[in-house]
Write a protein that holds these residues in place. Structure first.
Motif, PDB file in Angstrom:
ATOM      1  N   ARG A 110     -54.424 -45.855 -22.457  1.00  0.00           N
ATOM      2  CA  ARG A 110     -54.194 -44.620 -23.027  1.00  0.00           C
ATOM      3  C   ARG A 110     -54.489 -43.385 -22.160  1.00  0.00           C
ATOM      4  O   ARG A 110     -53.931 -42.432 -22.197  1.00  0.00           O
ATOM      5  N   ARG A 111     -55.409 -43.518 -21.236  1.00  0.00           N
ATOM      6  CA  ARG A 111     -55.770 -42.336 -20.487  1.00  0.00           C
ATOM      7  C   ARG A 111     -54.678 -41.866 -19.509  1.00  0.00           C
ATOM      8  O   ARG A 111     -54.141 -40.851 -19.095  1.00  0.00           O
ATOM      9  N   GLN A 114     -51.922 -40.535 -21.439  1.00  0.00           N
ATOM     10  CA  GLN A 114     -52.291 -39.055 -21.925  1.00  0.00           C
ATOM     11  C   GLN A 114     -51.864 -38.102 -20.501  1.00  0.00           C
ATOM     12  O   GLN A 114     -51.379 -37.044 -20.733  1.00  0.00           O
ATOM     13  N   ARG A 117     -48.340 -37.524 -20.463  1.00  0.00           N
ATOM     14  CA  ARG A 117     -47.737 -36.653 -21.412  1.00  0.00           C
ATOM     15  C   ARG A 117     -48.048 -35.268 -20.890  1.00  0.00           C
ATOM     16  O   ARG A 117     -47.128 -34.379 -21.087  1.00  0.00           O
ATOM     17  N   LYS A 118     -49.392 -34.924 -20.611  1.00  0.00           N
ATOM     18  CA  LYS A 118     -49.643 -33.697 -20.296  1.00  0.00           C
ATOM     19  C   LYS A 118     -49.295 -33.138 -18.875  1.00  0.00           C
ATOM     20  O   LYS A 118     -49.047 -31.829 -19.064  1.00  0.00           O
TER      21      LYS A 118
END
Length: 212
Positions: A110-111, A114, A117-118
């Motif tokens: 997940r990290r 993330q 995406r960011k």
């Protein structure tokens, strides 16, 4: 014992399987990654790394990192064994598990997603392509290794689950979540079928958890 877990976390999933196979049923304490609960107190007081899972004892001891906890379980609760006795066979099973644990899962968790995406404007299509690329590379290798083992009987090694299955099954769940076509790996799918027939695996499935 208390298990700090998130239903959809692959590392939590693999630890739940191992605990079930060992016949252990710790209290389940959900940590909601969807709202970054793992990055805040009081959970960071339990695991300063801010990751799940964590396993705590009634005397205050805390274990972190799924790989370390699963090895601890194997040492402290040796039956049923999740590693074969022969040293070469143990290395083989650990290698199968490490393909997932070291080379596939860490760059798809997940990290990492993330961050993509960011910082790189990764949309859902890009994220699926990223995850699919690394999952395919790992599963291609596992499928080849399974095909080479003529003594296999249903599972990744031998006729009973090992840590290789413990690591593989959560990664299959993740592969489907990222729209990876599993039909290209029939031996891996056969292993999944054998594992899914066992209560230890069924009870550990993400959607069977109280926080799902």
């Amino acid at each position: 014992m208390q298990l700090y877990s998130f239903f959809r976390s692959g590392t939590s999933h693999r630890l739940r399987i191992a605990l079930n196979l060992k016949g252990l049923a710790p209290d389940y304490i959900p940590v909601d990654l969807r709202v970054d609960e793992q990055a805040e107190n009081p959970y960071k007081a339990i695991n300063p790394q801010g990751l799940v899972p964590a396993l705590t004892m009634d005397d205050g001891r805390t274990l972190i990192q799924s790989t370390a906890i699963i090895e601890w379980l194997e040492e402290c609760y040796p039956q049923p064994a999740l590693l074969p006795k022969d040293p070469e066979a143990r290395a083989h099973v650990r290698a199968l598990a490490s393909i997932v644990g070291c080379d596939v899962h860490p760059i798809n968790n997940r990290r990492i997603l993330q961050y993509l995406r960011k910082n790189f404007s990764g949309d859902d299509t890009a994220i699926d392509a990223w995850c699919g690329h690394w999952i395919t590379a790992g599963f291609d290798a596992i499928e080849t290794l399974l095909a080479k083992d003529r003594n296999r009987q249903g599972f990744c090694f031998g006729d009973a689950p090992s840590i290789a299955d413990v690591y593989l099954i959560p990664q299959i769940e993740s592969a489907r979540r990222f729209n990876v076509d599993m039909t290209q790996w029939p031996l891996i799918c056969a292993v999944e079928k054998a594992c899914s027939a066992l209560p230890a695996f069924a009870k550990a499935e993400p959607m069977a958890q109280p926080d799902a």
